[in-house]
Design a protein around this motif. Structure first.
Motif, PDB file in Angstrom:
ATOM      1  N   VAL A  11       0.890  -1.074  -0.024  1.00 57.46           N
ATOM      2  CA  VAL A  11       0.037   0.016   0.086  1.00 57.46           C
ATOM      3  C   VAL A  11       0.782   1.232   0.143  1.00 57.46           C
ATOM      4  O   VAL A  11       1.789   1.509   0.879  1.00 57.46           O
ATOM      5  N   LYS A  12       0.723   1.985  -1.117  1.00 61.64           N
ATOM      6  CA  LYS A  12       1.626   3.389  -0.996  1.00 61.64           C
ATOM      7  C   LYS A  12       1.084   4.572  -0.568  1.00 61.64           C
ATOM      8  O   LYS A  12       1.926   5.523  -0.127  1.00 61.64           O
ATOM      9  N   GLU A  13      -0.135   4.759  -0.478  1.00 61.78           N
ATOM     10  CA  GLU A  13      -0.946   5.758  -0.059  1.00 61.78           C
ATOM     11  C   GLU A  13      -2.469   5.297   0.495  1.00 61.78           C
ATOM     12  O   GLU A  13      -2.955   4.616  -0.255  1.00 61.78           O
ATOM     13  N   VAL A  14      -2.824   6.332   1.387  1.00 59.66           N
ATOM     14  CA  VAL A  14      -4.112   5.923   1.804  1.00 59.66           C
ATOM     15  C   VAL A  14      -4.703   7.317   1.923  1.00 59.66           C
ATOM     16  O   VAL A  14      -4.047   8.381   2.886  1.00 59.66           O
ATOM     17  N   ILE A  15      -6.061   7.766   1.583  1.00 63.92           N
ATOM     18  CA  ILE A  15      -6.260   8.786   1.864  1.00 63.92           C
ATOM     19  C   ILE A  15      -8.144   8.766   2.529  1.00 63.92           C
ATOM     20  O   ILE A  15      -8.532   7.974   1.962  1.00 63.92           O
ATOM     21  N   SER A  16      -8.219   9.533   3.330  1.00 65.81           N
ATOM     22  CA  SER A  16      -9.470   9.518   4.076  1.00 65.81           C
ATOM     23  C   SER A  16     -10.553  10.457   3.368  1.00 65.81           C
ATOM     24  O   SER A  16     -10.056  11.450   2.660  1.00 65.81           O
ATOM     25  N   GLY A  17     -11.682  10.167   3.373  1.00 64.86           N
ATOM     26  CA  GLY A  17     -12.790  10.752   2.566  1.00 64.86           C
ATOM     27  C   GLY A  17     -13.992  10.295   2.677  1.00 64.86           C
ATOM     28  O   GLY A  17     -14.400   9.639   3.603  1.00 64.86           O
ATOM     29  N   TYR A  18     -15.036  10.594   1.777  1.00 65.39           N
ATOM     30  CA  TYR A  18     -16.258  10.303   2.032  1.00 65.39           C
ATOM     31  C   TYR A  18     -16.759   9.705   0.360  1.00 65.39           C
ATOM     32  O   TYR A  18     -16.412  10.018  -0.742  1.00 65.39           O
TER      33      TYR A  18
END
Length: 232
Positions: free
Chosen positions: A76-83
């Protein structure tokens, strides 16, 4: 590797700490001493760098917790929080957290399929939360905290549905109904900047100490083979 359902957290702590209790004013008055991580540890990849990877989308409770879990996973290279999962355009934290939209708190996972497969990410998803608690994870209640596995194509849909069926066949949850929604992905809205890497930036926050970190540690204990080097 099944999710340990019996949490022995005190009821008082559960009532006093929740993901949606953090308001803008709380954010502005955050004690700077909590921000103990180095800039290198919080460095984000550029959109150009991220374009080289595949994406997957999941919702399983407070995105502070979910982001931290997936960021600990190899490949996993990046994780972004959102909706995601709703119909309203450009939702805000106040709208989603207040139950004023049909969206759920979700994460966008950028991963290298040469290092980890979508199947394994689905295993991480189900192994890191309780999919039998309808519209709830831990102290967080409401449709904005519901369990959703998003799919972008028929292959991903089949993988998710097959894994759910395997969990049912093995009676992993002792007959409890799996409430996870299997939903076609349409749109992901990135959350406000102060939500990104929240667990890393605010290790002394009461919710992070009492909910996020214990949840992350339970995941690590059950998924040691999936962790990045140094994430144990």
């Amino acid at each position: 590797m099944r999710y340990i359902q019996h949490l022995f957290m005190a009821v008082a702590i559960l009532l006093a700490t929740s993901c949606q209790s953090k308001t803008k004013q709380d954010k502005l008055s955050e004690n700077t001493s909590e921000k103990t991580k180095t800039p290198e540890m919080l460095e984000k990849l550029s959109p150009q760098d991220l374009s080289k990877y595949e994406t997957a989308y999941f919702a399983s409770g407070c995105f502070w917790c979910v982001e931290a879990i997936f960021e600990s996973v190899r490949g996993v290279k990046e994780v972004i929080s959102g909706y995601s999962g709703g119909t309203e355009k450009n939702p805000t934290y106040e709208m989603v957290g207040g139950g004023q939209t049909s969206h759920a708190e979700a994460v966008e996972v950028y991963y290298d399929p040469k290092e980890i497969s979508f199947v394994e990410l689905v295993q991480v998803f189900f192994g890191s939360h309780d999919p039998t608690t309808l519209n709830r994870q831990g102290p967080d209640r409401g449709t904005q905290y519901r369990s959703i596995a998003f799919y972008k194509n028929d292959d991903e849909k089949k993988i998710i549905e097959s894994y759910i069926q395997a969990l049912k066949d093995q009676d992993v949850y002792s007959g409890a109904l799996i409430t996870t929604e299997v939903t076609a992905f349409t749109k992901f809205y990135e959350a406000e900047d102060y939500h990104q890497d929240y667990e890393k930036k605010h290790p002394n926050n009461s919710y992070i100490r009492n909910v996020s970190i214990p949840r992350l540690n339970r995941f690590k204990a059950n998924f040691g083979d999936y962790l990045k080097e140094g994430a144990h």
